[in-house]
Design a protein around this motif. Structure first.
Motif, PDB file in Angstrom:
ATOM      1  N   GLY A  83       1.561   8.858   4.073  1.00  0.00           N
ATOM      2  CA  GLY A  83       0.999   8.929   2.725  1.00  0.00           C
ATOM      3  C   GLY A  83       1.935   8.356   1.683  1.00  0.00           C
ATOM      4  O   GLY A  83       1.519   7.577   0.807  1.00  0.00           O
ATOM      5  N   ILE A  86       2.149   4.566   2.030  1.00  0.00           N
ATOM      6  CA  ILE A  86       0.950   3.923   1.464  1.00  0.00           C
ATOM      7  C   ILE A  86       1.046   3.862  -0.054  1.00  0.00           C
ATOM      8  O   ILE A  86       0.798   2.811  -0.672  1.00  0.00           O
ATOM      9  CB  ILE A  86      -0.327   4.688   1.893  1.00  0.00           C
ATOM     10  CG1 ILE A  86      -0.608   4.449   3.378  1.00  0.00           C
ATOM     11  CG2 ILE A  86      -1.532   4.262   1.057  1.00  0.00           C
ATOM     12  CD1 ILE A  86      -1.735   5.304   3.938  1.00  0.00           C
ATOM     13  N   PRO A 172      -4.802  -1.004   5.162  1.00  0.00           N
ATOM     14  CA  PRO A 172      -5.827  -0.448   6.068  1.00  0.00           C
ATOM     15  C   PRO A 172      -5.240   0.117   7.367  1.00  0.00           C
ATOM     16  O   PRO A 172      -5.739   1.133   7.883  1.00  0.00           O
ATOM     17  CB  PRO A 172      -6.744  -1.648   6.348  1.00  0.00           C
ATOM     18  CG  PRO A 172      -6.585  -2.525   5.148  1.00  0.00           C
ATOM     19  CD  PRO A 172      -5.150  -2.376   4.749  1.00  0.00           C
ATOM     20  N   PHE A 175      -4.051   3.622   6.606  1.00  0.00           N
ATOM     21  CA  PHE A 175      -5.155   4.586   6.481  1.00  0.00           C
ATOM     22  C   PHE A 175      -5.713   4.973   7.855  1.00  0.00           C
ATOM     23  O   PHE A 175      -6.017   6.145   8.113  1.00  0.00           O
ATOM     24  CB  PHE A 175      -6.269   4.005   5.608  1.00  0.00           C
ATOM     25  CG  PHE A 175      -5.951   4.003   4.138  1.00  0.00           C
ATOM     26  CD1 PHE A 175      -5.771   5.198   3.461  1.00  0.00           C
ATOM     27  CD2 PHE A 175      -5.828   2.811   3.439  1.00  0.00           C
ATOM     28  CE1 PHE A 175      -5.470   5.215   2.102  1.00  0.00           C
ATOM     29  CE2 PHE A 175      -5.526   2.814   2.090  1.00  0.00           C
ATOM     30  CZ  PHE A 175      -5.347   4.009   1.414  1.00  0.00           C
TER      31      PHE A 175
END
Length: 545
Positions: A83, A86, A172, A175
């Motif tokens: 997290g 990202i 992506p 995720f």
């Protein structure tokens, strides 16, 4: 988590490797794109901080999270790490100044440290030591692949699209990895009786940060004997002394000092540190030789360096498979380190007449040795300690490797600078070039830039300097370039030789590594120790019980 079925374990490992690839690609892709980013954002004087802040944040986070994950489990930390990475990547793509970029790279570093620390430890949770070799090799291959494709992709992105996509293109993947780990990775219960060592964590951080900064800046930003560098070393030593006192008194230390009583743990980390110092310190300077001495362009040098990484990927996969199949690792470790040392020793004989083909062969040899040996020393550390300390033990192995690399780069840089200054003075005196240049102040001013060997990495700038000279001086310019290439070759030969000797010392250390059977289960504590509730066991003592 050993009890999970094989299909689920494999799916979890694929998601973990996806997270590692996400972090590794973002790290390798930045190097190629950074010159273009700096050109737009400005702040070239802070250029090095884009890398330094990531190294500091990831190194400190990895060792601290190692212990925390032993208490709370791996899942929350690998999820938080993904997290944060990202978020850091997304913000880095929005950076409007170099200061903002440095801050967001720091966030990436915190996330990257969590990902790497928990990812390698998760292998120990999922598989027995006998099975880990295969997966350690595959995970090491992830970094190799990132090193191959990251720089090339980074160059393509900045040439054909906006630089912001360097940070966004792999979001992506992050995720997907986050979702898979959230869904598949089992949660662990908090270990009762374990407390967080806050003071130890603070003083461990205060030990590492000044030390890493000192080695990063010594010989470049400041002199080795400067007040700034000595002050940083002094602060690091003071914090270390306080840290040791704290760790001796707390019930749940962030880095248990008892681990260092385990000979396998200590020798494995010493070998990792020494290999890191020799390998990173020398291989980091190989592009200087390819571009500066041989004269290969920056784009083509990427392809010259690529075979080393590919050979490392192949060797690490094969080494992991062999370790899992045979249950033996010491001979492989010895062979890998010796091959590395031989490859780097052959690099020390390269001269201005060396071709790209010879350079590629030498780098393939180094890559083969690196791929065989590096994954093994994480496995030996994990196999030698109690499962309760798997996280902190794995993180310590990564930390020692990182420290070795940081120190190696600094020391090798000092060797290079000293030898090139010495050789340039010698060559200038022997050829009489120094006297010729000094007699003409205007010529001396124009050619002063040739005192820095980094100019050899910028063919366009060299061409502009040559074009600005009158015809009668172009021959002199060509001779000065040859002298500079010879001096750079001489200095790098010393760097590669120092790296080879350092890695050979790691080879000698490996002889003292005791080979113990790779367990087929994650449990090895004797029954008496389990009943007494001990959380630490030295593997050698367990074998003798």
């Amino acid at each position: 988590m050993e009890h999970l079925d094989q299909k689920r374990k494999i799916t979890i490992m694929i998601s973990i490797m996806a997270a590692m690839l996400f972090a590794a690609l973002n790290q390798t892709i930045v190097g190629t794109a950074l010159p273009r980013i700096i050109a737009e954002l400005g702040g070239i004087e802070y250029f090095s901080w884009v890398f330094t802040i990531y190294m500091l944040a990831s190194s400190v986070t990895a060792i601290l999270v190692g212990k925390l994950s032993d208490i709370y489990g791996r899942k929350p930390f690998i999820l938080i790490g993904i997290g944060m990475f990202i978020i850091g990547s997304f913000l880095a793509g929005l950076a409007g100044s170099i200061v903002e970029l440095i801050i967001y790279r720091g966030i990436q570093g915190f996330g990257g440290g969590m990902i790497l620390s928990t990812a390698f430890t998760a292998v120990g949770d999922l598989f027995s030591p006998r099975e880990r070799g295969r997966w350690q090799g595959l995970m090491s291959s992830v970094f190799g692949l990132a090193s191959v494709f990251g720089p090339t992709l980074g160059g393509y992105i900045v040439d054909h699209t906006d630089w912001h996509w360097v940070f966004w293109i792999f979001l992506p993947v992050g995720f997907v990895a986050f979702a898979l780990i959230w869904w598949l990775f089992p949660s662990a219960e908090r270990k009762e009786g374990e407390t967080v060592d806050y003071f130890g964590s603070v003083f461990l951080t205060l030990t590492m940060v000044p030390m890493l900064l000192a080695f990063s800046w010594a010989g470049t930003k400041y002199e080795w004997g400067s007040t700034e560098i000595l002050g940083l070393f002094g602060a690091s030593l003071a914090a270390l002394a306080i840290f040791i006192m704290i760790e001796r008194r707390v019930t749940s230390p962030v880095l248990p000092l008892l681990l260092f009583q385990n000979r396998i743990f200590t020798i494995s980390n010493l070998v990792g540190f020494t290999m890191g110092a020799g390998m990173f310190g020398a291989v980091m300077y190989m592009p200087f030789f390819v571009q500066g001495v041989i004269g290969t362009s920056a784009t083509a040098s990427g392809f010259v360096m690529m075979p080393m990484t590919l050979s490392m990927v192949v060797a690490s996969s094969l080494s992991g498979q062999l370790t899992t199949k045979t249950g033996k690792y010491k001979l492989l470790a010895l062979a890998g380190v010796l091959v590395m040392a031989a490859g780097m020793f052959s690099m020390s004989f390269m001269t201005t007449g060396t071709t790209n083909t010879i350079a590629v062969i030498n780098m393939i040899i180094v890559g083969l040795g690196l791929g065989i040996a590096f994954p093994i020393f994480t496995l030996t550390v994990q196999n030698a300690v109690d499962q309760n300390l798997l996280g902190v033990a794995t993180a310590s192995a990564q930390l020692f490797r990182q420290l070795g690399g940081t120190i190696g780069v600094a020391v090798m840089g000092t060797i290079m600078s000293h030898r090139i200054t010495e050789k340039m003075g010698q060559l200038a005196a022997e050829s009489g070039m120094g006297a010729v240049v000094q007699r003409d102040p205007q010529l001396s001013q124009k050619l002063s830039v040739l005192q820095n060997p980094q100019i050899l990495m910028d063919p366009a700038k060299l061409a502009r300097i040559e074009a600005s000279l009158p015809p009668e001086l172009k021959e002199l310019f060509g001779k000065l370039i040859l002298l500079l290439r010879e001096a750079l070759s001489y200095s790098l030969s010393g760097v590669f030789l120092a790296g080879a000797l350092t890695v050979f010392f790691a080879f000698l250390l490996t002889f003292f590594l005791k080979e113990i059977p790779l367990r087929t289960s994650n449990r090895f504590k004797p029954e008496a120790e389990e009943k007494s509730g001990k959380t630490f066991a030295i593997r050698e003592q367990a074998d003798n019980s």
